[in-house]
Design a protein around this motif. Structure first.
Motif, mmCIF file in Angstrom:
data_model
loop_
_atom_site.group_PDB
_atom_site.id
_atom_site.type_symbol
_atom_site.label_atom_id
_atom_site.label_comp_id
_atom_site.label_asym_id
_atom_site.label_seq_id
_atom_site.Cartn_x
_atom_site.Cartn_y
_atom_site.Cartn_z
ATOM 1 N N UNK A 120 0.821 -1.202 0.000
ATOM 2 C CA UNK A 120 0.000 0.000 0.000
ATOM 3 C C UNK A 120 0.858 1.256 0.000
ATOM 4 N N UNK A 121 2.087 1.131 0.534
ATOM 5 C CA UNK A 121 3.025 2.251 0.538
ATOM 6 C C UNK A 121 4.391 1.718 0.134
ATOM 7 N N UNK A 122 5.311 2.628 -0.148
ATOM 8 C CA UNK A 122 6.684 2.196 -0.358
ATOM 9 C C UNK A 122 7.233 1.657 0.961
ATOM 10 N N UNK A 123 7.934 0.524 0.919
ATOM 11 C CA UNK A 123 8.433 -0.055 2.179
ATOM 12 C C UNK A 123 9.579 0.785 2.753
ATOM 13 N N UNK A 124 9.667 0.772 4.059
ATOM 14 C CA UNK A 124 10.746 1.513 4.722
ATOM 15 C C UNK A 124 11.342 0.644 5.814
ATOM 16 N N UNK A 125 12.642 0.758 5.994
ATOM 17 C CA UNK A 125 13.305 0.091 7.114
ATOM 18 C C UNK A 125 14.084 1.131 7.895
ATOM 19 N N UNK A 126 13.811 1.220 9.181
ATOM 20 C CA UNK A 126 14.558 2.166 10.007
ATOM 21 C C UNK A 126 15.998 1.720 10.094
ATOM 22 N N UNK A 127 16.919 2.654 10.048
ATOM 23 C CA UNK A 127 18.332 2.312 10.209
ATOM 24 C C UNK A 127 18.533 1.765 11.620
ATOM 25 N N UNK A 128 19.345 0.769 11.860
ATOM 26 C CA UNK A 128 20.175 0.081 10.865
ATOM 27 C C UNK A 128 19.503 -1.145 10.260
ATOM 28 N N UNK A 129 18.157 -1.251 10.380
ATOM 29 C CA UNK A 129 17.504 -2.472 9.902
ATOM 30 C C UNK A 129 17.673 -2.660 8.394
ATOM 31 N N UNK A 130 17.941 -1.550 7.698
ATOM 32 C CA UNK A 130 18.108 -1.685 6.251
ATOM 33 C C UNK A 130 19.329 -2.539 5.918
ATOM 34 N N UNK A 131 20.263 -2.638 6.889
ATOM 35 C CA UNK A 131 21.477 -3.404 6.620
ATOM 36 C C UNK A 131 21.236 -4.904 6.654
#
Lengths: 235, 442, 167
Positions: A120-131
């Motif tokens: 429904x939205x662009x996915x987001x990962x809070x830093x540092x979870x994007x790693x």
């Protein structure tokens, strides 16, 4: 001979621990949407553990049923897609091509198992979870459908590996993240075209049923459970 | 009858084009503002993601698809009715046809917006078009959405032509009566029409062929819209009755919209002499017929489900019959059947006011019908663990309001720039349909 | 263009004018009748009524049908993708697309025939016309007559006004 991937889910072994759900999220870069969005029906779990209760308090029994994409042979989600984003791969996977998806969400409606999920939205990962994102799996943008792929990235990698080593795939060598994480080995994955594979044998077990089999979608996931005639008095 | 008497008729019917009341500006401004809000709401949705709407897992289709079906349904007022009335040569059709055909064109344009508005990635909507692309992939013609594309485009093309062709002589008439920029614009639109015998004969032939062709197309359009639902094995969607049921419902709501539009035109443009009580009376009878037909279909559908007692269907059945959607269900029954039946059935009540009241009810009822078809079924699919609910969000309500405003705006503009009653067809109707005294040499 | 014509308020008079012109030796094809409505119930309204339009509609429909068939089946075979266990060329769904394109072809062909045979869009420059037609008068006249003086009496019927164009 071509592969035909399938799974057997032993409900008598499932403890409802949801390790499969967590492993799936980690492996496939599935975004977590947060409590607010989850309450609005935007949570995405390619595999979910359904809980059903039997009996009256205090004599209650809980039953768990992991539900994931059944990779149906006659998948109702495929034909309704106007852009071929959803189609059957040569290995019998119900493939979802994100780049072709324009987000009509028709597949999600047509699927009787409700195992298709929408960004429904662009996915987001809070830093540092994007790693911690898995580099083998693409991130899905807003407006596309996604669903269980039987960890197609692992299947592709395994095919490359056995080709380089010039050998056949060993049964059990290739596992999707959910099956790998299952502590009770309730989830068994493999090639249904290999009659000796565990999944092929379990699929023919007298304990086996298919979910909503009468709707004719010809799912490739078999659910194993003690049949009713085993139970003297369930209630 | 003296033919020169048709000059006052023409003068009267082009009057709205040359005299503008304050109300016109007020309506255009108000409706335009609402349409602008709707456009802003859509921009907001495209920018932020479709998640700003209320749709959710597992109810992936909500208000947008309800409005899609509703507006495509409304579009069955015009071209279909006008084509049928033309083919049977019903004389009372003459002042009604153009009002009706305009509804079709605008309702189709509005309705066809919704499949794009509801897309997750609307900027890729052109992938539904069949064209050779560098991706080397064509649309999947097995998908009902691809059928929609062809059906709506055929119907829209046909309806625009069906509206425009008989407009040409009237545009020529306006051209002859205007000066300056108007003369140039209408002259361009009139295609250099003179009104020679050949031109009239060709126009009539074309209208006959189009009328024959457009009826099966109109039936196919709403059948295919119903296929969007009935092709899926969703409880209470997977039904063979859906095709005719949707077509009947579409004509039902279309006639209601036509009656309301005619009543508004009659008052605002002072067309009392042309849109007479007899026209409302006749359309009211048609509306009554469709109300009965609708009730018949609903009963057949409900009885079959109830008698079959299939668990997943019964979940949807009870949710609509006495569960969370029961309020909407019974409102629908009241609006579509209980109110229209006495109003339209009793001759004394079948007045213009009566027809308008019944029609307003039918519009509400038919909107609810589409909601009750789409949402409760998706919310109650086979696995009870994945049942859900749905609530619209402001963005959906704004866009919905904007489509109603768009209809008003487009209709106001159209009736401002084109004679809303076909002048030449009225003229042709002045003469009684008897063979000429001079004999038929052809 | 030179022309001589009469304007009539009544179709009966117009019919009489047409008959008079014929009697005066004017060929049917040279008689121009312009009106603000079709006069189906008068003989002059039936002149030149024969048209190939229905046949063109059939041809258009066949072209549409062929297009629909080719569009669906050729593209399905060009990149065969399996969906829902259906055959690659699926007739049931394809028939819907074929039907729509058939009807579209018939409609478009009729309209093209209309535009071509009725010479639309066209220029009115140098053609016989009188704006009074849109007030309800019926124009009966002859363009570029060889002998205008001989035709004027034929057009001068009680209730009609005879005009001529010289330029």
């Amino acid at each position: 001979m071509a592969y035909r991937w399938g799974m057997a889910v032993d409900l008598d072994r499932c403890t409802g621990c949801e390790a499969c759900v967590t492993a799936c999220h980690a492996e496939n870069n599935i975004p977590t949407v947060g409590a607010g969005q989850a309450a609005r029906g935007r949570a995405m779990h390619w595999i979910r553990v359904e809980r059903y209760y039997e009996g009256d308090f205090p004599d209650v029994r809980v039953k768990f049923r992991p539900v994931l994409c059944q990779h149906c042979d006659a998948a109702p989600c495929e034909a309704v897609c106007p852009t071929y984003a959803s189609h059957q791969s040569e290995d019998g996977l119900n493939a979802q091509v994100y780049n072709r998806c324009i987000g009509t969400r028709y597949c999600g409606n047509a699927c009787m198992y409700n195992v298709r999920f929408f960004n429904f939205f662009n996915p987001e990962w809070e830093k540092p979870l994007n790693l911690q994102l898995n580099p083998d799996v693409s991130i899905r943008s807003v407006g596309v459908m996604e669903k269980c792929t039987f960890c197609v990235q692992r299947i592709k990698a395994a095919k490359v590996l056995i080709k380089s080593e010039n050998r056949d795939l060993k049964d059990g060598e290739l596992q999707p993240a959910c099956a790998q994480a299952c502590p009770t080995t309730a989830l068994v994955f493999g090639d249904l075209n290999d009659p000796e594979s565990r999944v092929a044998r379990l699929s023919h077990s007298p304990r086996g049923t298919k979910l909503l089999e009468d709707l004719g979608a010809e799912p490739k996931v078999t659910y194993l459970q003690k049949q009713a005639w085993y139970e003297p008095d369930a209630h | 009858m003296n033919r020169t008497l048709t000059k006052p008729l023409a003068d009267d019917l082009v009057r709205p084009l040359f005299h503008t009341s304050v109300w016109f500006y007020a309506i255009v401004l108000t409706a335009g503002t609402v349409v602008a809000c709707g456009a802003a709401a859509w921009a907001f949705q495209v920018w932020n993601g479709i998640g700003v709407a209320g749709i959710r897992w597992p109810v992936f289709w909500g208000f947008y698809l309800v409005n899609f079906v509703f507006w495509i349904g409304i579009s069955h007022a015009g071209t279909l009715i006008s084509a049928i009335l033309r083919l049977v040569d019903a004389q009372w059709r003459r002042p009604v046809t153009r009002c009706a055909e305009v509804i079709t064109v605008f309702a189709l344009m509005i309705g066809a917006m919704f499949p794009i508005i509801h897309l997750g990635r609307p900027w890729l909507a052109f992938w539904l078009f069949p064209y050779p692309s560098s991706r080397e992939i064509w649309p999947n013609f097995r998908s009902p959405l691809a059928w929609d594309f062809f059906a709506i485009n055929t119907y829209l093309t046909g309806s625009v032509l069906f509206l425009f062709l008989p407009m040409i002589p009237d545009l020529a008439l306006v051209r002859d009566r205007s000066t300056g920029w108007r003369r140039r614009v209408y002259g361009f639109l009139a295609f250099g029409w003179r009104g020679t015998t050949t031109q009239w004969n060709r126009l009539e032939s074309a209208m006959q062929i189009m009328a024959v062709a457009i009826i099966p197309v109109a039936v196919s359009v709403h059948t295919i819209v119903s296929f969007d639902f009935s092709m899926a094995t969703v409880p209470m969607w997977h039904s063979t009755i859906f095709g005719p049921y949707f077509v009947a419902g579409a004509i039902f709501s279309g006639i209601a919209a036509l009656i309301i539009a005619m009543a508004v035109l009659r008052k605002t443009l002072r067309l009392e002499a042309y849109l007479q009580p007899i026209h409302f009376e006749n359309l009211g009878k048609l509306l009554l017929l469709m109300s009965l037909l609708w009730a018949y279909f609903v009963f057949a559908e409900r009885l079959t489900v109830w008698y079959g007692n299939e668990p997943s269907e019964m979940a949807v059945f009870w949710a609509t019959q006495r569960g969370e959607y029961a309020v909407f269900y019974w409102t629908m029954v009241v609006c579509n059947f209980v109110i229209p039946l006495p109003i339209l059935g009793i001759r004394r009540l079948r007045t213009i006011t009566g027809c308008v009241i019944a029609s307003l009810g039918v519009l509400v009822g038919m909107w609810l019908e589409r909601f009750l078809i789409i949402v409760p079924s998706l919310a109650h699919k086979q696995l009870p663990y994945s049942w859900g609910t749905y609530e619209p969000r402001p963005v959906e309500l704004t866009i919905m309001a904007a489509t109603f405003a768009a209809m008003i705006l487009l209709y106001a503009l159209f009736s401002k720039f084109v004679p809303i009653i076909s002048i030449w067809e009225m003229r042709a109707g002045d003469r009684p349909a008897t063979p000429s005294a001079t004999g038929d040499h052809s | 263009m030179k022309a001589v014509y009469g304007l009539y308020a009544e179709p009966e008079l117009a019919q009489q004018a047409v008959d008079n012109l014929r009697a005066a030796g004017v060929a049917d094809a040279d008689i121009t009748v312009i009106s603000s409505e079709p006069f189906e119930h008068f003989e002059f309204g039936h002149r030149d009524a024969k048209t190939v339009m229905p046949w063109m509609a059939v041809v258009g429909g066949l072209v549409g049908m062929t297009t629909g068939y080719l569009l669906t089946s050729v593209t399905q075979m060009a990149w065969p993708l399996k969906t829902s266990g259906m055959p690659i060329v699926s007739w049931w769904p394809n028939l819907i697309v074929i039907f729509e394109l058939t009807m579209l072809g018939a409609i478009v062909a009729s309209v093209i025939t209309l535009l071509v045979s009725a010479k639309l869009p066209g220029s009115r420059a140098g053609k016989l016309y009188d704006p009074e037609v849109s007030d309800g008068y019926i124009l009966v006249g002859v363009e570029n007559p060889s002998d205008p003086a001989r035709l004027e009496p034929a057009l001068a019927i009680n209730g009609g006004r005879v005009k001529s164009v010289e330029s």
